[in-house]
Design a protein around this motif. Structure first.
Motif, PDB file in Angstrom:
ATOM      1  N   THR A 272      -5.042 -45.013 -51.852  1.00 38.84           N
ATOM      2  CA  THR A 272      -4.950 -44.437 -53.187  1.00 38.84           C
ATOM      3  C   THR A 272      -6.325 -44.331 -53.832  1.00 38.84           C
ATOM      4  O   THR A 272      -7.061 -45.315 -53.949  1.00 38.84           O
ATOM      5  CB  THR A 272      -4.031 -45.283 -54.079  1.00 38.84           C
ATOM      6  N   ILE A 273      -6.644 -43.135 -54.303  1.00 42.33           N
ATOM      7  CA  ILE A 273      -7.899 -42.881 -55.009  1.00 42.33           C
ATOM      8  C   ILE A 273      -7.663 -42.831 -56.507  1.00 42.33           C
ATOM      9  O   ILE A 273      -8.466 -43.330 -57.295  1.00 42.33           O
ATOM     10  CB  ILE A 273      -8.519 -41.552 -54.526  1.00 42.33           C
ATOM     11  N   TRP A 274      -6.542 -42.236 -56.908  1.00 44.88           N
ATOM     12  CA  TRP A 274      -6.270 -42.045 -58.337  1.00 44.88           C
ATOM     13  C   TRP A 274      -4.764 -42.139 -58.534  1.00 44.88           C
ATOM     14  O   TRP A 274      -4.002 -41.406 -57.918  1.00 44.88           O
ATOM     15  CB  TRP A 274      -6.807 -40.671 -58.754  1.00 44.88           C
ATOM     16  N   GLN A 275      -4.336 -43.070 -59.378  1.00 41.33           N
ATOM     17  CA  GLN A 275      -2.920 -43.253 -59.630  1.00 41.33           C
ATOM     18  C   GLN A 275      -2.656 -43.425 -61.121  1.00 41.33           C
ATOM     19  O   GLN A 275      -3.525 -43.854 -61.888  1.00 41.33           O
ATOM     20  CB  GLN A 275      -2.379 -44.456 -58.858  1.00 41.33           C
ATOM     21  N   VAL A 276      -1.448 -43.077 -61.513  1.00 37.43           N
ATOM     22  CA  VAL A 276      -0.993 -43.290 -62.889  1.00 37.43           C
ATOM     23  C   VAL A 276      -0.055 -44.486 -62.866  1.00 37.43           C
ATOM     24  O   VAL A 276       0.940 -44.495 -62.129  1.00 37.43           O
ATOM     25  CB  VAL A 276      -0.279 -42.048 -63.444  1.00 37.43           C
ATOM     26  N   GLU A 277      -0.380 -45.490 -63.639  1.00 35.67           N
ATOM     27  CA  GLU A 277       0.322 -46.774 -63.593  1.00 35.67           C
ATOM     28  C   GLU A 277       1.609 -46.748 -64.404  1.00 35.67           C
ATOM     29  O   GLU A 277       1.642 -46.286 -65.554  1.00 35.67           O
ATOM     30  CB  GLU A 277      -0.609 -47.865 -64.129  1.00 35.67           C
ATOM     31  N   PHE A 278       2.676 -47.258 -63.796  1.00 31.40           N
ATOM     32  CA  PHE A 278       3.944 -47.488 -64.487  1.00 31.40           C
ATOM     33  C   PHE A 278       4.321 -48.951 -64.326  1.00 31.40           C
ATOM     34  O   PHE A 278       4.071 -49.558 -63.283  1.00 31.40           O
ATOM     35  CB  PHE A 278       5.051 -46.589 -63.927  1.00 31.40           C
ATOM     36  N   VAL A 279       4.920 -49.518 -65.363  1.00 23.83           N
ATOM     37  CA  VAL A 279       5.258 -50.940 -65.369  1.00 23.83           C
ATOM     38  C   VAL A 279       6.684 -51.101 -65.888  1.00 23.83           C
ATOM     39  O   VAL A 279       7.022 -50.592 -66.969  1.00 23.83           O
ATOM     40  CB  VAL A 279       4.283 -51.749 -66.254  1.00 23.83           C
TER      41      VAL A 279
ATOM     42  N   MET B 209      -3.927 -38.707 -56.321  1.00 23.77           N
ATOM     43  CA  MET B 209      -4.844 -38.362 -55.234  1.00 23.77           C
ATOM     44  C   MET B 209      -4.944 -39.524 -54.254  1.00 23.77           C
ATOM     45  O   MET B 209      -4.986 -40.682 -54.657  1.00 23.77           O
ATOM     46  CB  MET B 209      -6.228 -38.035 -55.777  1.00 23.77           C
ATOM     47  N   ARG B 210      -4.975 -39.165 -52.980  1.00 25.40           N
ATOM     48  CA  ARG B 210      -5.180 -40.175 -51.940  1.00 25.40           C
ATOM     49  C   ARG B 210      -6.154 -39.623 -50.903  1.00 25.40           C
ATOM     50  O   ARG B 210      -6.478 -38.427 -50.890  1.00 25.40           O
ATOM     51  CB  ARG B 210      -3.857 -40.597 -51.308  1.00 25.40           C
ATOM     52  N   LEU B 211      -6.622 -40.510 -50.040  1.00 20.81           N
ATOM     53  CA  LEU B 211      -7.677 -40.142 -49.106  1.00 20.81           C
ATOM     54  C   LEU B 211      -7.309 -38.943 -48.247  1.00 20.81           C
ATOM     55  O   LEU B 211      -8.173 -38.105 -47.946  1.00 20.81           O
ATOM     56  CB  LEU B 211      -8.001 -41.349 -48.219  1.00 20.81           C
ATOM     57  N   ALA B 212      -6.051 -38.833 -47.818  1.00 18.04           N
ATOM     58  CA  ALA B 212      -5.652 -37.730 -46.947  1.00 18.04           C
ATOM     59  C   ALA B 212      -5.985 -36.380 -47.562  1.00 18.04           C
ATOM     60  O   ALA B 212      -6.354 -35.433 -46.845  1.00 18.04           O
ATOM     61  CB  ALA B 212      -4.162 -37.817 -46.634  1.00 18.04           C
TER      62      ALA B 212
END
Length: 590
Positions: free
Chosen positions: A290-297, A437-440
């Motif tokens: 994972t390069i960029w994530q939106v956090e949910f809790v 976004m992820r590395l792939a």
């Protein structure tokens, strides 16, 4: 461009003042003030923690939320991730939300989707940047950690400004560039549109500067990092090089795209993992990919993706929004990496889901599949209405209410942990992160750009990495099913199909087709589903030999024939903005 007033920044300043009032350890000066109105800007903008709270407000309104809808942020578009491309079709419940995009009806000057015009947010960002530069001045000899903290604040803001501009350019082409705070007398307030290339250069500059200022590892999950800035730059540059924005096929643009992707890869901060990691980024919130994530809790910030996409017997709410199409399922190769159209692949149309690319099972639930939750899910044609245990559909009706309209259910991104309590319902209960976004993605950007410069060997190397992680067999030639000796054009098509597979339901396909200028072809064709009928006197099983399989045209697309016209590539600027600013030129054909 819209005018702004002092109330536009109300949320931003409230966030900052609240923080300064409650932060005992770092805001003691403010606590001595008797009246909130006496808090001056030096008190606020001199405190990095207060500034970060203001930036958090920018996150809340600017970050991509494809669980909650980003274009526009309304329930009607909340679960359109795959529906508006050829990845999926909805059941009847969600069809009204996307029909207008699929059949072109919504593409009018008054109704066009994706009408993002976030100049209020851009003004807030510009003001924060200005205040940091003028009021948050570090004394000589400041500790490196303090310098890094200040740099990180600026880097985050430059990233978000670049991102907001990119989303507009992606939809409209060139837009007015505003990089400073304007007042009502500023001539730039009603400026003309900048060119596409000027916008790309502006976005590139912001992201390059952000990358030099941001840390490689975030202080808190979900915060923007150096990798996110470089990754977004890679995405922007691969778009700039693609036919939509590069009709003359300028080779330098492809070289620039390759360079930007390589910069992220060379960080060596991310890795693909193994085949068992595929699709787990949503739940493993510390995934190395994972390069960029939106956090949910859970209990604090939730979404309703699971409620929207569960199958008939698991739903708690509408359900069955994204039903994978036959086009998507057939794009997955066999376990040996060969396309199912290859006569040497071993594909059996009478048992179509065996020995397939493991990514298929991680993406779609097929007939009799019990990998999700342990209970078999059947999608064959119902033998009768409301037969207990039959969770089927009928393609001769309009998708069937609350049942798959394609013969498949969505698996990717669905959280099996929630099946225990089923505590999910309209817009809540899910807390898996959105992986923007992820590395792939960056690896595939590099492969595509290198191929377009003639370096097909580099594309082969990336494909081998992607397919090895997927669990595909290497084969005697070590190419993981990728045919040897592909030309640039053949490799281009192969990479496009690989992106279809790898990034299904990650909000990539629709935008990929646009940048390749393939939407007129692909999105103007009806999609297909699989009609599965159980043979007489056989119990429900996962064995393909117990069924007959027939590919049929999606009833949804028969009723609402899909349309994508040339003028849809660049959508009309918001009508209200044209009325406010006579210098804004509308896009051609609108």
């Amino acid at each position: 461009m819209t005018t702004t007033n002092k109330n536009d920044n109300k949320g931003l300043y409230i966030a900052m003042i609240i923080f300064t009032m409650v932060c005992i350890t770092s805001c003691t000066k403010v606590l001595d003030v008797k009246n909130v109105s006496e808090v001056n800007q030096e008190d606020i903008f001199g405190d990095p923690k207060a500034i970060q709270v203001a930036i958090n407000y920018i996150y809340s309104i600017a970050e991509p939320d494809n669980y909650g809808g980003s274009f526009p942020n309304t329930r009607e578009f909340r679960y359109m991730v795959g529906i508006i491309s050829d990845e999926a079709r909805p059941t009847l419940t969600y069809s009204t939300a996307t029909n207008g995009i699929n059949n072109g009806v919504s593409f009018t000057v008054d109704l066009a989707p994706f009408q993002l015009w976030p100049y209020n947010t851009i003004r807030q960002i510009n003001e924060l940047l200005e205040k940091i530069n003028t009021l948050y001045i570090l004394p000589d000899g400041s500790a490196q950690s303090t310098i890094d903290e200040r740099n990180g604040l600026t880097g985050q803001l430059k990233f978000w400004r670049a991102y907001r501009y990119w989303r507009m350019v992606q939809v409209f082409g060139g837009v007015p560039i505003v990089d400073k705070v304007l007042d009502e007398n500023s001539p730039e307030l009603y400026g003309a549109r900048n060119s596409q290339e000027e916008c790309f250069q502006f976005i590139k500059k912001d992201l390059e500067e952000a990358a030099t200022l941001l840390p490689v590892v975030a202080a808190q999950r979900g915060m923007i990092t150096k990798g996110a800035a470089l990754g977004l730059l890679s995405r922007v540059m691969i778009n700039r090089a693609s036919p939509l924005f590069n009709p003359s096929n300028n080779p330098q643009y492809w070289k620039d795209a390759s360079t930007s992707a390589k910069a992220l890869i060379d960080l060596n901060a991310y890795s693909l993992g193994t085949s068992s990691d595929f699709g787990q980024w949503y739940f493993n919130k510390d995934s190395k990919e994972t390069i960029w994530q939106v956090e949910f809790v859970l209990g604090k910030k939730e979404h309703g993706f699971d409620a929207a996409n569960h199958s008939w017997y698991q739903l708690q709410g509408d359900g069955v929004a994204n039903c994978p199409t036959e086009e998507l399922v057939e794009s997955f190769p066999m376990l040996n990496g060969k396309a199912i159209t290859d006569p040497t692949s071993g594909y059996d149309p009478n048992d179509p889901y065996v020995h397939r690319d493991p990514r298929l099972k991680a993406t779609a639930i097929t007939n009799g599949d019990s990998s999700f939750g342990g209970t078999p899910t059947y999608t064959y044609l119902s033998e009768g209405a409301n037969v207990p245990g039959n969770y089927m559909y009928n393609p001769n009706q309009l998708n069937g209410f609350y049942a798959t309209g394609t013969g498949y259910y969505l698996r990717k991104g669905m959280d099996a942990r929630l099946l225990v309590t089923k505590n999910y319902f309209y817009g809540r209960g899910s807390y898996s992160n959105w992986i923007e976004m992820r590395l792939a993605e960056v690896l595939m950007n590099y492969a595509e750009s290198e191929n377009e410069t003639g370096n097909t060997d580099a594309a082969y190397e990336i494909l081998k990495q992607i397919r090895q992680r997927a669990g595909i067999e290497a084969g005697s030639d070590g190419l993981y099913g990728v045919p040897a000796g592909l030309s640039v054009a053949q490799m281009r098509s192969f990479l496009q199909n690989e992106r279809f597979i790898e990034f299904a339901f990650e909000n990539k396909r629709y935008w990929d087709l646009r940048r390749w200028r393939l939407s007129e072809t692909v999105l103007s064709q009806p999609t297909h589903c699989i009609s599965i009928q159980k043979k007489a006197n056989t119990p429900p099983t996962a064995n393909g030999s117990d069924y007959t399989f027939t590919v049929v045209t999606s009833r949804h697309d028969i009723t609402y024939p899909p349309v994508f016209l040339e003028k849809f590539y660049f959508l009309p600027l918001p009508k209200a903005q044209l009325q406010l600013n006579p210098k804004l030129a509308q896009n051609p054909l609108w």
